[in-house]
Design a protein around this motif. Structure first.
Motif, PDB file in Angstrom:
ATOM      1  N   HIS A   1      -0.643  -2.835  -2.400  1.00 51.21           N
ATOM      2  CA  HIS A   1       0.388  -3.450  -3.227  1.00 51.21           C
ATOM      3  C   HIS A   1       0.945  -4.652  -2.465  1.00 51.21           C
ATOM      4  O   HIS A   1       0.641  -4.865  -1.280  1.00 51.21           O
ATOM      5  N   ASP A   2       1.724  -5.459  -3.133  1.00 49.65           N
ATOM      6  CA  ASP A   2       2.428  -6.538  -2.449  1.00 49.65           C
ATOM      7  C   ASP A   2       3.392  -5.927  -1.434  1.00 49.65           C
ATOM      8  O   ASP A   2       4.059  -4.917  -1.721  1.00 49.65           O
ATOM      9  N   GLY A   3       3.479  -6.536  -0.270  1.00 55.69           N
ATOM     10  CA  GLY A   3       4.401  -5.993   0.716  1.00 55.69           C
ATOM     11  C   GLY A   3       4.243  -6.642   2.065  1.00 55.69           C
ATOM     12  O   GLY A   3       3.686  -7.738   2.200  1.00 55.69           O
ATOM     13  N   THR A   4       4.704  -5.931   3.094  1.00 55.74           N
ATOM     14  CA  THR A   4       4.698  -6.426   4.464  1.00 55.74           C
ATOM     15  C   THR A   4       3.978  -5.429   5.360  1.00 55.74           C
ATOM     16  O   THR A   4       4.197  -4.216   5.253  1.00 55.74           O
ATOM     17  N   VAL A   5       3.122  -5.933   6.241  1.00 55.58           N
ATOM     18  CA  VAL A   5       2.431  -5.076   7.203  1.00 55.58           C
ATOM     19  C   VAL A   5       3.440  -4.624   8.250  1.00 55.58           C
ATOM     20  O   VAL A   5       3.978  -5.440   9.005  1.00 55.58           O
ATOM     21  N   THR A   6       3.711  -3.314   8.268  1.00 54.55           N
ATOM     22  CA  THR A   6       4.707  -2.786   9.202  1.00 54.55           C
ATOM     23  C   THR A   6       4.078  -2.116  10.411  1.00 54.55           C
ATOM     24  O   THR A   6       4.750  -1.895  11.419  1.00 54.55           O
ATOM     25  N   GLU A   7       2.791  -1.783  10.308  1.00 60.76           N
ATOM     26  CA  GLU A   7       2.114  -1.128  11.425  1.00 60.76           C
ATOM     27  C   GLU A   7       0.637  -1.460  11.361  1.00 60.76           C
ATOM     28  O   GLU A   7       0.040  -1.515  10.282  1.00 60.76           O
TER      29      GLU A   7
ATOM     30  N   GLN B   1      -0.045   0.181   7.924  1.00 58.11           N
ATOM     31  CA  GLN B   1       0.969   0.542   6.945  1.00 58.11           C
ATOM     32  C   GLN B   1       1.446  -0.737   6.260  1.00 58.11           C
ATOM     33  O   GLN B   1       1.672  -1.755   6.923  1.00 58.11           O
ATOM     34  N   VAL B   2       1.569  -0.675   4.943  1.00 55.07           N
ATOM     35  CA  VAL B   2       2.083  -1.809   4.180  1.00 55.07           C
ATOM     36  C   VAL B   2       3.293  -1.322   3.384  1.00 55.07           C
ATOM     37  O   VAL B   2       3.152  -0.542   2.441  1.00 55.07           O
ATOM     38  N   ALA B   3       4.476  -1.779   3.781  1.00 54.08           N
ATOM     39  CA  ALA B   3       5.699  -1.411   3.062  1.00 54.08           C
ATOM     40  C   ALA B   3       5.794  -2.243   1.792  1.00 54.08           C
ATOM     41  O   ALA B   3       5.655  -3.474   1.838  1.00 54.08           O
ATOM     42  N   PRO B   4       6.005  -1.613   0.630  1.00 48.45           N
ATOM     43  CA  PRO B   4       6.034  -2.376  -0.621  1.00 48.45           C
ATOM     44  C   PRO B   4       7.271  -3.255  -0.717  1.00 48.45           C
ATOM     45  O   PRO B   4       8.316  -2.967  -0.129  1.00 48.45           O
ATOM     46  N   ASP B   5       7.112  -4.339  -1.471  1.00 50.37           N
ATOM     47  CA  ASP B   5       8.252  -5.220  -1.725  1.00 50.37           C
ATOM     48  C   ASP B   5       9.312  -4.482  -2.532  1.00 50.37           C
ATOM     49  O   ASP B   5       8.990  -3.664  -3.411  1.00 50.37           O
ATOM     50  N   SER B   6      10.564  -4.764  -2.250  1.00 54.46           N
ATOM     51  CA  SER B   6      11.654  -4.292  -3.102  1.00 54.46           C
ATOM     52  C   SER B   6      11.848  -5.311  -4.215  1.00 54.46           C
ATOM     53  O   SER B   6      11.371  -6.445  -4.122  1.00 54.46           O
ATOM     54  N   PRO B   7      12.539  -4.940  -5.291  1.00 55.62           N
ATOM     55  CA  PRO B   7      12.689  -5.870  -6.426  1.00 55.62           C
ATOM     56  C   PRO B   7      13.311  -7.203  -6.046  1.00 55.62           C
ATOM     57  O   PRO B   7      13.044  -8.219  -6.696  1.00 55.62           O
TER      58      PRO B   7
ATOM     59  N   VAL C   1     -14.477  -3.136   2.890  1.00 53.29           N
ATOM     60  CA  VAL C   1     -13.249  -3.897   3.061  1.00 53.29           C
ATOM     61  C   VAL C   1     -12.065  -3.040   2.617  1.00 53.29           C
ATOM     62  O   VAL C   1     -12.042  -2.533   1.491  1.00 53.29           O
ATOM     63  N   VAL C   2     -11.088  -2.876   3.496  1.00 56.24           N
ATOM     64  CA  VAL C   2      -9.868  -2.127   3.195  1.00 56.24           C
ATOM     65  C   VAL C   2      -8.805  -3.136   2.775  1.00 56.24           C
ATOM     66  O   VAL C   2      -8.506  -4.080   3.511  1.00 56.24           O
TER      67      VAL C   2
ATOM     68  N   ALA D   1      -1.304  -7.453  -3.203  1.00 57.90           N
ATOM     69  CA  ALA D   1      -2.175  -6.356  -3.626  1.00 57.90           C
ATOM     70  C   ALA D   1      -3.615  -6.840  -3.727  1.00 57.90           C
ATOM     71  O   ALA D   1      -3.895  -7.877  -4.319  1.00 57.90           O
ATOM     72  N   GLY D   2      -4.534  -6.083  -3.120  1.00 59.55           N
ATOM     73  CA  GLY D   2      -5.946  -6.432  -3.165  1.00 59.55           C
ATOM     74  C   GLY D   2      -6.389  -7.345  -2.048  1.00 59.55           C
ATOM     75  O   GLY D   2      -7.600  -7.614  -1.913  1.00 59.55           O
ATOM     76  N   GLN D   3      -5.466  -7.835  -1.226  1.00 58.34           N
ATOM     77  CA  GLN D   3      -5.838  -8.726  -0.122  1.00 58.34           C
ATOM     78  C   GLN D   3      -6.591  -7.936   0.939  1.00 58.34           C
ATOM     79  O   GLN D   3      -6.182  -6.848   1.337  1.00 58.34           O
ATOM     80  N   SER D   4      -7.712  -8.466   1.421  1.00 53.07           N
ATOM     81  CA  SER D   4      -8.493  -7.767   2.439  1.00 53.07           C
ATOM     82  C   SER D   4      -7.788  -7.856   3.784  1.00 53.07           C
ATOM     83  O   SER D   4      -7.378  -8.934   4.220  1.00 53.07           O
ATOM     84  N   LEU D   5      -7.631  -6.700   4.444  1.00 54.21           N
ATOM     85  CA  LEU D   5      -6.886  -6.637   5.700  1.00 54.21           C
ATOM     86  C   LEU D   5      -7.752  -6.176   6.870  1.00 54.21           C
ATOM     87  O   LEU D   5      -7.615  -6.678   7.973  1.00 54.21           O
ATOM     88  N   VAL D   6      -8.633  -5.200   6.624  1.00 53.87           N
ATOM     89  CA  VAL D   6      -9.469  -4.637   7.688  1.00 53.87           C
ATOM     90  C   VAL D   6     -10.873  -4.416   7.140  1.00 53.87           C
ATOM     91  O   VAL D   6     -11.034  -4.013   5.978  1.00 53.87           O
ATOM     92  N   VAL D   7     -11.888  -4.682   7.958  1.00 54.62           N
ATOM     93  CA  VAL D   7     -13.272  -4.420   7.578  1.00 54.62           C
ATOM     94  C   VAL D   7     -13.820  -3.335   8.501  1.00 54.62           C
ATOM     95  O   VAL D   7     -13.752  -3.458   9.727  1.00 54.62           O
TER      96      VAL D   7
END
Length: 674
Positions: free
Chosen positions: A634-640, A657-663, A629-630, A614-620
């Protein structure tokens, strides 16, 4: 004096220069890119030459195309305005090498003052105080060199000004990323990524001195301007004289500016900028010299009765200044406010659109420098400044009051602007008292925030929608039997027609309307009706009775919504589709990263399959010379990932798209930095 002058710029400054050329009887030649083919400066010039496609690098920043336009139009001189090539020494040399006059300083002066490191060394040798801790090495900035200066630290492009590329760093851990971002902005804005760093002075005031120098050695001081009201290092409101300086400091600063101008062999109109510690108003330090006309030059013109563009032209034509320092007189007080295409409701992100309705103020002591006309397309390819509103009065209180009133009479519909924000800023108690510093706007963000949308705005739009659904009488007198009025039903009380309305950057509001009544949100139903609906479309003005009061708005209908304006505020009210907004399935809005503004993707920092936090810069995304900066929601995986560097994107376009982590998602393994 020249017969013909080419104006190598666009927008409000081109219009401003053309105005003086017209008064002097000099023919003006405008230049334009494809985006500006029908712009105001093109319409007002005596002639106009196309210089290329929309990108500035292929049009307004092309010295070759500008010189070809000058040759084609038989111009004898080139006025660069400000921005673009105005402080480009190579362009100044190319102009003179082509046998033309450059309406600006010699190339040598541009070079000396354009390199901020060199500039500080030059003026320091002439007894002009400089900011403590400024790096004075010829080498480009390194992270190690910056850390040696201590924090807080200000990063600045060596090759340009205007606040572009400047970064304030308080946390040493952010230094490396901030240097990288500042370099990208500097390279994009000035073609040079070289940086310098200097110690940041907390609660500083920004005061500058206007100078005018001819080729015979005369250097005049035309008084100072206070430019402390800034946002993201960009001036927003400027005034003359400064409410801070006493006569002794004013004289000392003016003489220091004169020495700085002489030190670089200056000629023409220029500005020497100083920083003043908030806790020591008798002390000042040289920041830089702007070797061009400044955006805020009108406040000096109104307080000295001098046309700076005229004197730029006369000096460039070889005329000596016919008056000395004793002849410079100062009259009253002037304040300027810059109108930008930006959305104050959404972190002042750049805005774009078509100017659907334009109302500019007139009145005693009021001046407007504008590049706008109705129907103009405002894009994201160039600087977001659209116009300036300036007010003059016998004293500061009068000038401020006139400016606030003038902004209340300013309406731009079709894109978001900061006009309402400017009115609130000018009404702030510290501004009224002259207790200013460059951090005031950031500190007072909550007090200056966009107010809630008034209920009568939603009521007006609901009534406009209801009127659009009402029966129409066709030619010949018959009424269309299938055009059923909103709220009509057979027998009983009229039914409510419900809409979900939303202003961009705000929450959706449920609005219910029936004949004679409107209910906004959870409020009680209130009597409401649209007055003079038949004339609203033609006049651009609507009047609404709501809850016992009559409200007058400027109005423009657009596909899917309505623009309303009043007292400097403007609202784009659209129908809200909750299903589309929420999304469905794996591409729900909570997982999507969308473009916060129309612009160009400059950096992509992730790939499909990457684990992110969460908060990690991915796209400018960059637009109007501003980076945004976009970050991961949340924590997760880049799916698209739908974009690459260089892609042009629309506002709200999905970038990733960032799919959130599951527990039960395991922690990501540590990876080498990209």
């Amino acid at each position: 004096m020249f017969d013909t002058v080419l104006v190598a710029n666009r927008g409000e400054i081109a219009v401003r220069v053309i105005r003086t050329l017209r008064r002097l009887g000099v023919a003006s030649v405008a230049v334009y890119s494809d985006a500006d083919a029908d712009a105001r400066h093109v319409r007002e010039a005596d002639a106009a030459v196309r210089i290329g496609p929309t990108p500035a690098a292929e049009s307004y920043l092309s010295a070759e195309r500008l010189l070809a336009a000058a040759a084609r139009s038989a111009a004898q001189a080139v006025h660069p305005g400000y921005g673009f090539l105005a402080e480009n020494a190579a362009f100044a040399r190319a102009v003179t090498a082509a046998g033309l006059a450059f309406v600006g300083p010699p190339a040598e002066a541009i070079e000396a003052m354009g390199d901020k490191i060199r500039a500080k060394r030059i003026v320091a040798e002439h007894a002009v105080p400089v900011v403590p801790g400024t790096q004075d090495a010829e080498a480009d900035l390194t992270a190690e060199g910056a850390r040696a200066l201590g924090f807080p630290l200000l990063l600045k492009p060596s090759a340009g000004g205007g606040g572009k590329g400047m970064r304030l760093v308080r946390d040493p851990a952010e230094l490396t990323e901030q240097i990288a971002g500042a370099r990208r902005e500097a390279a994009a804005a000035f073609g040079d990524a070289t940086l310098l760093a200097e110690r940041w002075i907390d609660r500083p005031r920004h005061v500058e001195v206007q100078v005018l120098a001819d080729g015979a050695g005369t250097v005049l001081r035309l008084g100072e301007r206070e430019c402390s009201l800034q946002r993201r290092h960009q001036k927003i409101v400027e005034e003359a004289p400064s409410p801070l300086l006493d006569d002794e400091t004013r004289e000392a600063m003016g003489r220091a500016a004169e020495r700085a101008a002489r030190a670089c062999g200056y000629r023409g109109a220029g500005t020497v900028e100083f920083i003043v510690p908030g806790d020591d108003p008798g002390t000042f330090y040289f920041m830089e010299m702007n070797t061009r006309l400044q955006v805020e030059h009108p406040v000096t013109e109104l307080t000295t009765d001098l046309d700076l563009v005229e004197w730029q032209l006369r000096i460039a034509a070889g005329e000596p200044l016919p008056f000395g320092q004793d002849a410079v007189r100062h009259r009253g007080h002037a304040v300027e406010a810059r109108i930008y295409a930006e959305n104050p409701r959404v972190d002042f992100l750049p805005s774009s659109g078509t100017v659907r309705l334009l109302r500019e103020p007139v009145g005693e002591g009021v001046r407007v420098d504008s590049g706008l006309v109705e129907g103009a397309e405002v894009g994201t390819a160039y600087d977001p400044m659209l116009a300036k509103v300036i007010a003059h009065g016998p004293d500061r209180a009068t000038a401020l009051r006139r400016l606030r009133a003038a902004l209340a009479r300013t309406t731009v519909l079709g894109l978001d602007t900061n006009v309402g924000f400017l009115r609130r800023l000018l009404a702030h108690p510290d501004v009224a008292a002259g207790d200013l510093d460059t951090g005031l706007i950031e500190r007072e963000a909550a007090a200056l925030a966009e107010p809630a949308v008034p209920d009568e705005v939603y009521a007006a739009v609901a009534l406009l929608r209801q009127h659009a659904l009402a029966p129409r009488t066709a030619p010949g007198g018959w009424t269309d039997p299938f055009a059923v009025p909103s709220g009509w039903r057979l027998g009983g009380e009229p039914a409510w027609t419900t809409s979900e309305l939303r202003v961009p950057g705000g929450d959706a509001v449920t609005v219910r309307v029936r004949t004679g009544e409107v209910r906004v949100g959870d409020a009680e139903p209130a009597p409401a009706r649209l007055l003079d609906p038949a004339t609203a479309a033609e006049s651009g003005t609507i009047r609404v009775e709501h809850a016992g009061a009559t409200h007058t708005f400027q109005h423009a209908a657009v596909p899917g919504g309505h623009w309303l304006g009043r007292d400097g505020e403007a609202w784009h009210v659209r129908e809200h589709d909750p299903i589309a907004a929420a999304g469905t399935g794996p591409t729900a809005a909570g997982d999507a990263l969308t473009a916060p503004m129309p612009g160009t993707v400059t950096v992509v920092k992730a790939a499909v399959g990457d684990r992110v936090t969460a908060g990690q810069s991915l796209v400018v995304v960059e637009a109007m010379k501003m980076e945004h900066v976009v970050t991961a929601p949340h924590d997760g995986t880049v799916t698209e990932l739908t974009v690459t560097a260089g892609a042009v994107v629309a506002m709200d376009q999905v970038l990733a798209q960032v799919a959130p982590d599951s527990p039960d998602t395991p922690d990501a393994p540590e990876e080498e930095p990209r």
